[in-house]
Design a protein around this motif. Structure first.
Motif, PDB file in Angstrom:
ATOM      1  N   GLY A   1     -19.425 -36.274  25.334  1.00  0.00           N
ATOM      2  CA  GLY A   1     -18.248 -36.496  24.514  1.00  0.00           C
ATOM      3  C   GLY A   1     -17.180 -37.289  25.229  1.00  0.00           C
ATOM      4  N   ASN A   2     -16.025 -37.393  24.578  1.00  0.00           N
ATOM      5  CA  ASN A   2     -14.875 -38.084  25.152  1.00  0.00           C
ATOM      6  C   ASN A   2     -13.662 -37.165  25.093  1.00  0.00           C
ATOM      7  OD1 ASN A   2     -14.162 -38.153  22.425  1.00  0.00           O
ATOM      8  ND2 ASN A   2     -14.380 -40.371  22.227  1.00  0.00           N
ATOM      9  N   ALA A   3     -12.476 -37.712  25.123  1.00  0.00           N
ATOM     10  CA  ALA A   3     -11.279 -36.885  25.172  1.00  0.00           C
ATOM     11  C   ALA A   3     -10.996 -36.155  23.866  1.00  0.00           C
ATOM     12  CB  ALA A   3     -10.074 -37.752  25.549  1.00  0.00           C
ATOM     13  N   SER A   4     -11.567 -36.619  22.772  1.00  0.00           N
ATOM     14  CA  SER A   4     -11.245 -36.072  21.450  1.00  0.00           C
ATOM     15  C   SER A   4     -12.372 -35.289  20.795  1.00  0.00           C
ATOM     16  CB  SER A   4     -10.838 -37.205  20.501  1.00  0.00           C
ATOM     17  OG  SER A   4      -9.712 -37.909  20.994  1.00  0.00           O
ATOM     18  N   TYR A   5     -13.623 -35.637  21.112  1.00  0.00           N
ATOM     19  CA  TYR A   5     -14.752 -35.065  20.391  1.00  0.00           C
ATOM     20  C   TYR A   5     -15.910 -34.758  21.339  1.00  0.00           C
ATOM     21  CZ  TYR A   5     -12.317 -37.298  16.461  1.00  0.00           C
ATOM     22  OH  TYR A   5     -11.372 -37.707  15.550  1.00  0.00           O
ATOM     23  N   ALA A   6     -16.710 -33.770  20.932  1.00  0.00           N
ATOM     24  CA  ALA A   6     -17.986 -33.491  21.581  1.00  0.00           C
ATOM     25  C   ALA A   6     -19.112 -33.790  20.601  1.00  0.00           C
ATOM     26  CB  ALA A   6     -18.054 -32.030  22.013  1.00  0.00           C
ATOM     27  N   TYR A   7     -20.210 -34.337  21.121  1.00  0.00           N
ATOM     28  CA  TYR A   7     -21.354 -34.698  20.295  1.00  0.00           C
ATOM     29  C   TYR A   7     -22.594 -33.968  20.797  1.00  0.00           C
ATOM     30  CZ  TYR A   7     -18.394 -38.491  18.597  1.00  0.00           C
ATOM     31  OH  TYR A   7     -17.362 -39.215  18.037  1.00  0.00           O
TER      32      TYR A   7
ATOM     33  N   PRO B   1     -21.685 -33.085  10.749  1.00  0.00           N
ATOM     34  CA  PRO B   1     -22.804 -33.999  11.007  1.00  0.00           C
ATOM     35  C   PRO B   1     -22.336 -35.447  11.065  1.00  0.00           C
ATOM     36  CG  PRO B   1     -23.338 -32.436   9.269  1.00  0.00           C
ATOM     37  CD  PRO B   1     -21.862 -32.320   9.515  1.00  0.00           C
ATOM     38  N   LYS B   2     -22.892 -36.198  12.008  1.00  0.00           N
ATOM     39  CA  LYS B   2     -22.573 -37.617  12.160  1.00  0.00           C
ATOM     40  C   LYS B   2     -23.870 -38.419  12.148  1.00  0.00           C
ATOM     41  CE  LYS B   2     -18.197 -37.171  12.158  1.00  0.00           C
ATOM     42  NZ  LYS B   2     -17.373 -37.842  11.129  1.00  0.00           N
ATOM     43  N   GLY B   3     -23.787 -39.692  12.505  1.00  0.00           N
ATOM     44  CA  GLY B   3     -24.984 -40.529  12.520  1.00  0.00           C
ATOM     45  C   GLY B   3     -26.052 -39.958  13.428  1.00  0.00           C
ATOM     46  N   ASN B   4     -27.307 -39.983  12.956  1.00  0.00           N
ATOM     47  CA  ASN B   4     -28.419 -39.418  13.713  1.00  0.00           C
ATOM     48  C   ASN B   4     -28.773 -40.247  14.936  1.00  0.00           C
ATOM     49  OD1 ASN B   4     -28.622 -37.455  11.760  1.00  0.00           O
ATOM     50  ND2 ASN B   4     -30.527 -38.229  10.861  1.00  0.00           N
ATOM     51  N   LEU B   5     -29.536 -39.644  15.847  1.00  0.00           N
ATOM     52  CA  LEU B   5     -30.244 -40.407  16.863  1.00  0.00           C
ATOM     53  C   LEU B   5     -31.292 -41.274  16.174  1.00  0.00           C
ATOM     54  CD1 LEU B   5     -30.735 -37.611  19.558  1.00  0.00           C
ATOM     55  CD2 LEU B   5     -28.896 -39.309  19.415  1.00  0.00           C
ATOM     56  N   SER B   6     -31.833 -42.255  16.891  1.00  0.00           N
ATOM     57  CA  SER B   6     -32.762 -43.197  16.247  1.00  0.00           C
ATOM     58  C   SER B   6     -34.151 -42.610  16.047  1.00  0.00           C
ATOM     59  CB  SER B   6     -32.857 -44.483  17.074  1.00  0.00           C
ATOM     60  OG  SER B   6     -33.488 -44.226  18.318  1.00  0.00           O
ATOM     61  N   PHE B   7     -34.436 -41.459  16.653  1.00  0.00           N
ATOM     62  CA  PHE B   7     -35.721 -40.787  16.467  1.00  0.00           C
ATOM     63  C   PHE B   7     -35.556 -39.305  16.806  1.00  0.00           C
ATOM     64  CE2 PHE B   7     -35.528 -42.375  20.772  1.00  0.00           C
ATOM     65  CZ  PHE B   7     -36.027 -41.342  21.550  1.00  0.00           C
ATOM     66  N   THR B   8     -36.509 -38.492  16.408  1.00  0.00           N
ATOM     67  CA  THR B   8     -36.449 -37.071  16.718  1.00  0.00           C
ATOM     68  C   THR B   8     -36.785 -36.848  18.183  1.00  0.00           C
ATOM     69  OG1 THR B   8     -38.745 -36.732  16.063  1.00  0.00           O
ATOM     70  CG2 THR B   8     -37.071 -36.428  14.368  1.00  0.00           C
ATOM     71  N   VAL B   9     -36.020 -35.957  18.837  1.00  0.00           N
ATOM     72  CA  VAL B   9     -36.206 -35.762  20.274  1.00  0.00           C
ATOM     73  C   VAL B   9     -35.617 -34.425  20.695  1.00  0.00           C
ATOM     74  CG1 VAL B   9     -34.037 -36.933  20.906  1.00  0.00           C
ATOM     75  CG2 VAL B   9     -35.960 -36.909  22.529  1.00  0.00           C
ATOM     76  N   LYS B  10     -36.154 -33.880  21.777  1.00  0.00           N
ATOM     77  CA  LYS B  10     -35.637 -32.682  22.414  1.00  0.00           C
ATOM     78  C   LYS B  10     -35.782 -32.840  23.925  1.00  0.00           C
ATOM     79  CE  LYS B  10     -40.103 -30.302  22.078  1.00  0.00           C
ATOM     80  NZ  LYS B  10     -40.830 -29.084  21.608  1.00  0.00           N
TER      81      LYS B  10
ATOM     82  N   SER C   1     -16.632 -45.044  18.413  1.00  0.00           N
ATOM     83  CA  SER C   1     -15.741 -45.706  17.466  1.00  0.00           C
ATOM     84  C   SER C   1     -16.402 -45.918  16.109  1.00  0.00           C
ATOM     85  CB  SER C   1     -15.286 -47.057  18.027  1.00  0.00           C
ATOM     86  OG  SER C   1     -16.374 -47.969  18.101  1.00  0.00           O
ATOM     87  N   ASN C   2     -17.700 -45.638  16.024  1.00  0.00           N
ATOM     88  CA  ASN C   2     -18.451 -45.826  14.780  1.00  0.00           C
ATOM     89  C   ASN C   2     -19.533 -44.751  14.694  1.00  0.00           C
ATOM     90  OD1 ASN C   2     -19.440 -46.936  12.390  1.00  0.00           O
ATOM     91  ND2 ASN C   2     -20.728 -48.428  13.449  1.00  0.00           N
ATOM     92  N   ASP C   3     -19.111 -43.499  14.729  1.00  0.00           N
ATOM     93  CA  ASP C   3     -20.066 -42.413  14.928  1.00  0.00           C
ATOM     94  C   ASP C   3     -20.776 -41.943  13.669  1.00  0.00           C
ATOM     95  OD1 ASP C   3     -18.043 -40.950  13.717  1.00  0.00           O
ATOM     96  OD2 ASP C   3     -17.563 -39.754  15.495  1.00  0.00           O
TER      97      ASP C   3
ATOM     98  N   THR D   1     -35.567 -32.638  16.175  1.00  0.00           N
ATOM     99  CA  THR D   1     -34.734 -33.248  15.156  1.00  0.00           C
ATOM    100  C   THR D   1     -33.935 -34.403  15.740  1.00  0.00           C
ATOM    101  OG1 THR D   1     -32.989 -32.811  13.515  1.00  0.00           O
ATOM    102  CG2 THR D   1     -32.799 -31.690  15.603  1.00  0.00           C
ATOM    103  N   SER D   2     -33.349 -35.221  14.883  1.00  0.00           N
ATOM    104  CA  SER D   2     -32.476 -36.314  15.321  1.00  0.00           C
ATOM    105  C   SER D   2     -31.018 -36.043  14.976  1.00  0.00           C
ATOM    106  CB  SER D   2     -32.914 -37.635  14.672  1.00  0.00           C
ATOM    107  OG  SER D   2     -32.805 -37.561  13.259  1.00  0.00           O
ATOM    108  N   TYR D   3     -30.696 -34.871  14.450  1.00  0.00           N
ATOM    109  CA  TYR D   3     -29.340 -34.570  13.986  1.00  0.00           C
ATOM    110  C   TYR D   3     -28.311 -34.636  15.115  1.00  0.00           C
ATOM    111  CZ  TYR D   3     -31.484 -32.666   9.720  1.00  0.00           C
ATOM    112  OH  TYR D   3     -32.181 -32.505   8.550  1.00  0.00           O
ATOM    113  N   VAL D   4     -27.119 -35.083  14.778  1.00  0.00           N
ATOM    114  CA  VAL D   4     -25.977 -35.090  15.692  1.00  0.00           C
ATOM    115  C   VAL D   4     -24.812 -34.382  15.018  1.00  0.00           C
ATOM    116  CG1 VAL D   4     -24.293 -36.505  16.939  1.00  0.00           C
ATOM    117  CG2 VAL D   4     -26.695 -37.232  16.821  1.00  0.00           C
TER     118      VAL D   4
END
Length: 310
Positions: free
Chosen positions: A88-94, A122-131, A163-165, A105-108
């Motif tokens: 994450g950054n100063a404002s958000y954790a992902y 929920p925000k934009g997913n990862l490009s593929f499912t992964v763990k 900036s485009n999550d 899953t690819s969920y974020v």
């Protein structure tokens, strides 16, 4: 084994001393994820054993200004899972990827630090499912490296643009070798992906360290100095000058290795130990992700002179 609630603290100014227990999580768990800002550290997801493994959506927050107090439960993830990754950054954790029920899953999910009692969004997913990926970043981007989907191992790097999550994460330069259960940390310029296991790794405990250059993240990560011993499923965090990877499923172990960012082609040596042997834990720090280790305060301006009476 049984999951733990224990939180150990490493003092960067005295990093040869054994870590001391400070706070505790609200519920013992493993294979969770972590993120941080300058004031608080967050742990999210994971599973509880022996009542599992079942995915959890728990979020706990540690107050760095009062780190002997137990963590406080905060708004849950929108989607319970374990083997996820956080940054994450100063404002958000992902918090991205992981295992909700059997498959990756690819969920974020995004936690808003200014409203952290709310359920993560929920925000934009990862490009593929992964763990089981390694995750770090700077104040602009989050990087999810390698991991597995249960049948294949990856070198792929996903980048979240803060900036485009809402957009799907983009694929960036790969790591040098496919692996899972790696740790990651970094500073404002570089991300370091540490250890792990995989089909081409002897004894399933890697000592490899890959470095991603944030200023040129379309190129493959470069191999740097190894750890002095292999590890997997360790926890990692760091300061602007050093990266620390501790514990891991090699026994398990309590060893903490230190990477010197100013000399990262040298072997990272064992520096100290956690307070107990442990693995599948996750680290946080107020100095990770390129946060400054000191807060700069503008100088106080001299007062204007009093007006002269007419």
């Amino acid at each position: 084994g049984y999951t733990k609630t224990r939180i150990d603290k490493l003092d960067y100014s005295n990093d040869t001393a054994v870590c001391v227990p400070t706070s505790q999580l609200s519920v013992g768990r493993a294979s969770h994820a972590s993120a941080s800002n300058k004031s608080y550290g967050y742990w999210a997801g994971g599973y509880v054993w022996p009542a599992g493994p079942h995915p959890k959506s728990y979020v706990d927050r540690l107050d760095y200004s009062n780190d002997t107090a137990n963590t406080s439960p905060k708004g849950p993830l929108s989607y319970a899972r374990y083997y996820l990754g956080g940054t994450g950054n100063a404002s958000y954790a992902y918090f991205g990827g992981g295992v909700p029920h059997g498959s990756a899953t690819s969920y974020v999910d995004r936690i808003d630090y200014s409203n952290d009692t709310a359920t993560a969004s929920p925000k934009g997913n990862l490009s593929f499912t992964v763990k089981k990926q390694g995750v770090t970043g700077n104040l602009s981007f989050g990087y999810y490296g390698a991991g597995t989907n249960g049948s294949a191992y990856f070198t792929t790097m996903n980048r979240i643009d803060y900036s485009n999550d809402t957009a799907t994460a983009t694929v960036k330069g790969p790591l040098s070798i496919a692996r899972q259960l790696l740790a990651a940390t970094g500073n404002t310029s570089f991300g370091y992906f540490i250890g792990g296991d995989g089909p081409s790794i002897p004894s399933n405990n890697s000592s490899w360290v890959d470095r991603l250059d944030y200023s040129n993240d379309t190129t493959a990560a470069s191999v740097r100095g190894n750890l002095s011993a292999g590890t997997n499923d360790a926890g990692a965090t760091g300061s602007p000058d050093f990266g620390y990877a501790g514990g891991g499923d090699t026994g398990p172990t309590s060893t903490i290795h230190r990477i010197d960012y100013s000399n990262d082609s040298a072997t990272a040596l064992a520096r100290t130990t956690l307070g107990s042997t442990n693995y599948s834990q996750r680290g946080v720090s107020a100095q990770a992700y390129g946060f400054p280790n000191k807060i700069t305060v503008a100088p106080v301006q001299p007062p204007f002179s009093s007006p002269t009476p007419l």
